[in-house]
Design an enzyme around this catalytic site. Structure first.
Site, mmCIF file in Angstrom:
data_model
loop_
_atom_site.group_PDB
_atom_site.id
_atom_site.type_symbol
_atom_site.label_atom_id
_atom_site.label_comp_id
_atom_site.label_asym_id
_atom_site.label_seq_id
_atom_site.Cartn_x
_atom_site.Cartn_y
_atom_site.Cartn_z
ATOM 1 N N LYS A 1 0.774 -0.739 -0.404
ATOM 2 C CA LYS A 1 0.423 -0.166 0.313
ATOM 3 C C LYS A 1 0.654 1.259 0.270
ATOM 4 O O LYS A 1 1.903 1.100 0.315
ATOM 5 C CB LYS A 1 -0.471 0.040 1.177
ATOM 6 C CG LYS A 1 -1.901 1.205 1.339
ATOM 7 C CD LYS A 1 -2.883 1.346 2.488
ATOM 8 C CE LYS A 1 -2.518 1.866 3.545
ATOM 9 N NZ LYS A 1 -3.600 1.891 4.025
ATOM 10 N N GLN B 1 -12.281 8.526 10.369
ATOM 11 C CA GLN B 1 -12.421 6.790 10.892
ATOM 12 C C GLN B 1 -13.523 6.961 12.077
ATOM 13 O O GLN B 1 -13.237 6.028 12.041
ATOM 14 C CB GLN B 1 -10.856 6.466 11.089
ATOM 15 C CG GLN B 1 -9.852 6.985 10.552
ATOM 16 C CD GLN B 1 -9.861 6.413 9.132
ATOM 17 O OE1 GLN B 1 -10.490 5.377 9.053
ATOM 18 N NE2 GLN B 1 -9.044 6.958 8.004
ATOM 19 N N GLY C 1 -4.438 -0.852 18.300
ATOM 20 C CA GLY C 1 -4.772 -1.277 16.952
ATOM 21 C C GLY C 1 -4.030 -0.304 15.936
ATOM 22 O O GLY C 1 -4.136 0.496 15.387
HETATM 23 P P1 NAD Z 1 -9.265 13.282 10.524
HETATM 24 O O1 NAD Z 1 -7.426 14.140 10.473
HETATM 25 O O2 NAD Z 1 -10.183 13.249 10.300
HETATM 26 O O3 NAD Z 1 -9.218 13.443 12.570
HETATM 27 C C1 NAD Z 1 -8.269 13.427 13.447
HETATM 28 C C2 NAD Z 1 -8.865 13.431 14.678
HETATM 29 O O4 NAD Z 1 -7.646 13.585 16.096
HETATM 30 C C3 NAD Z 1 -10.207 14.505 14.492
HETATM 31 O O5 NAD Z 1 -11.209 13.683 15.950
HETATM 32 C C4 NAD Z 1 -9.475 15.265 15.915
HETATM 33 O O6 NAD Z 1 -10.581 16.135 16.483
HETATM 34 C C5 NAD Z 1 -8.531 14.389 16.697
HETATM 35 N N1 NAD Z 1 -7.864 15.789 16.759
HETATM 36 C C6 NAD Z 1 -6.702 16.191 16.113
HETATM 37 N N2 NAD Z 1 -5.929 17.694 17.667
HETATM 38 C C7 NAD Z 1 -6.027 16.601 18.071
HETATM 39 C C8 NAD Z 1 -5.337 17.165 19.623
HETATM 40 N N3 NAD Z 1 -4.425 17.858 19.548
HETATM 41 N N4 NAD Z 1 -5.717 16.083 20.830
HETATM 42 C C9 NAD Z 1 -6.730 15.235 20.349
HETATM 43 N N5 NAD Z 1 -7.571 15.162 19.226
HETATM 44 C C10 NAD Z 1 -6.955 15.780 18.103
HETATM 45 O O7 NAD Z 1 -8.236 11.967 10.932
HETATM 46 P P2 NAD Z 1 -8.619 10.221 11.061
HETATM 47 O O8 NAD Z 1 -8.393 9.735 9.621
HETATM 48 O O9 NAD Z 1 -10.098 9.753 11.436
HETATM 49 O O10 NAD Z 1 -7.524 9.653 11.691
HETATM 50 C C11 NAD Z 1 -7.291 9.797 13.217
HETATM 51 C C12 NAD Z 1 -6.332 8.813 13.289
HETATM 52 O O11 NAD Z 1 -6.190 7.525 13.085
HETATM 53 C C13 NAD Z 1 -5.125 9.444 13.117
HETATM 54 O O12 NAD Z 1 -3.903 9.889 13.633
HETATM 55 C C14 NAD Z 1 -4.610 8.661 11.980
HETATM 56 O O13 NAD Z 1 -3.752 8.965 11.590
HETATM 57 C C15 NAD Z 1 -4.948 7.146 12.382
HETATM 58 N N6 NAD Z 1 -5.310 6.058 11.876
HETATM 59 C C16 NAD Z 1 -4.648 4.928 11.909
HETATM 60 C C17 NAD Z 1 -5.115 3.951 11.838
HETATM 61 C C18 NAD Z 1 -4.784 2.723 12.018
HETATM 62 O O14 NAD Z 1 -4.360 1.221 11.551
HETATM 63 N N7 NAD Z 1 -4.506 2.249 13.191
HETATM 64 C C19 NAD Z 1 -5.732 3.739 9.809
HETATM 65 C C20 NAD Z 1 -5.557 5.311 9.953
HETATM 66 C C21 NAD Z 1 -5.897 5.632 10.572
#
Ligand code: NAD
Length: 321
Positions: free
Chosen positions: A67, A138, A292
């Protein structure tokens, strides 16, 4: 070679198909039948973007691929998803490119499948209140997959940007669940299952706020320096993950490991629970925590399902390179 578009992925890959594919590959990883290659992730010095590759080989499912993609933080201003990715699948017998699959929807649905698998295997059967920490892209996928695992009666939620909560509330309403925006301490007091899915760099949920018997899926931390929960909570919980090597370096356990609060041996691959090698939760009072981190094999597993179903349903474009 098949081309499978984002729209086709959304059409053919159901939450159930993603759950089954990810559960199978987590099991294969724990048996040593599937492995992830080292992750590349670089700040490219343009558009504040992070770009990289996640790849691996599932010898049991015969899925090989990569990916490619990352995070473009200003995409939302252009009406695009910040996370952008594409999956390339190769024929493991010949090395020929077999499919090019849009990876954006698949990333969300495979990440939601991952926490849902943890809830399915680790949460108390009588869990009724779901706590959501985060309300970004997400979060709604997480919510939809989670509520299929237990008979939830209510959703409580907190988000750093409160103005984003109504959108998540609308999803809960669509699912027929009451939704309440609460402070974090109150969320811990009410929730039986908690999902954290934020881009935070500090602990948002403290150990003392979590009830005995809670299951927590920490899904946001996928990079060094990110953090969502108190390391003391990790130390107090029975900890599971998708992949230990990734959990201790870029996942949520990196902080508890660095502080010497837990050792690598304290972490169990969820695949061991799926394979019946580890019992999972052993008491009603135990706090279970799933880290995760998101592994390439999850992406390849769901992309492989997308390619197969798209071909079967006449939705894939077949081209010769
Ligand atoms: P997004 O940009 O749509 O949303 C970000 C989220 O984090 C929002 O809820 C926002 O309010 C919050 N946020 C931003 N700054 C913050 C802070 N300083 N303190 C607390 N909360 C804060 O992103 P997304 O696509 O929803 O992804 C969310 C997270 O999940 C990201 O960190 C992303 O890298 C991670 N992610 C993980 C996986 C996995 O497999 N584990 C997969 C996809 C995304």
């Amino acid at each position: 070679m098949l081309i499978v578009t984002e729209a086709t992925c959304q059409k053919v890959v159901t939450r159930k198909a993603a759950f089954d594919a990810v559960e199978a590959v987590f099991g294969a990883m724990a048996r040593g039948d599937a492995y992830n290659f080292p992750v590349i992730r670089e700040a490219i010095g343009h558009a504040d973007a992070l770009y990289g590759f996640k790849s691996g080989f599932d010898r049991a499912g015969l899925v090989l691929g990569v990916k490619a993609g990352g995070y473009w933080p200003h995409n939302a201003e252009k009406g695009l998803t910040n996370h952008q990715s594409t999956v390339f699948l190769f024929d493991p017998d010949t090395g020929q490119l077999s499919a090019l699959v849009g990876g954006n929807y698949l990333t969300a649905v495979r990440t939601a499948a991952s926490s849902a698998i943890s809830i399915n295997h680790l949460a108390r059967k009588d869990a009724r209140v779901l706590g959501m920490v985060g309300a970004g892209h997400q979060a709604q996928f997480q919510l939809r997959a989670a509520v299929e695992q237990r008979d939830f009666e209510k959703v409580v939620a907190w988000n750093f940007h409160p103005e984003m909560l109504p959108r998540l509330g609308a999803v809960a309403e669509e699912l027929g669940l009451p939704f309440e925006a609460v402070e974090r301490e109150e969320l811990g007091a009410q929730a039986d299952v908690i999902i954290t899915i934020t881009s935070a760099h500090e602990a948002l949920m403290m150990k003392d706020w979590i009830k005995p018997g809670t299951h927590i899926a920490c899904m946001g931390t996928d990079t060094r320096g990110k953090q969502e929960v108190d390391p003391e909570l990790i130390a107090a919980a029975t900890v599971f993950t998708d992949e230990i090597a990734q959990s201790i370096t870029i996942g949520e356990t990196q902080h508890a490991i660095a502080a010497g609060l837990i050792a690598q041996d304290d972490i169990t691959p969820i695949g061991d629970v799926i394979n019946g090698v580890h019992p999972g939760r052993t008491s009603e009072d135990e706090i279970t925590l799933f880290d995760g981190t998101g592994v390439g094999l999850q992406d390849l597993a769901v992309a492989s399902v997308a390619a197969k179903l798209a071909q079967e349903q006449g939705e894939a474009q077949d081209v010769t390179l």
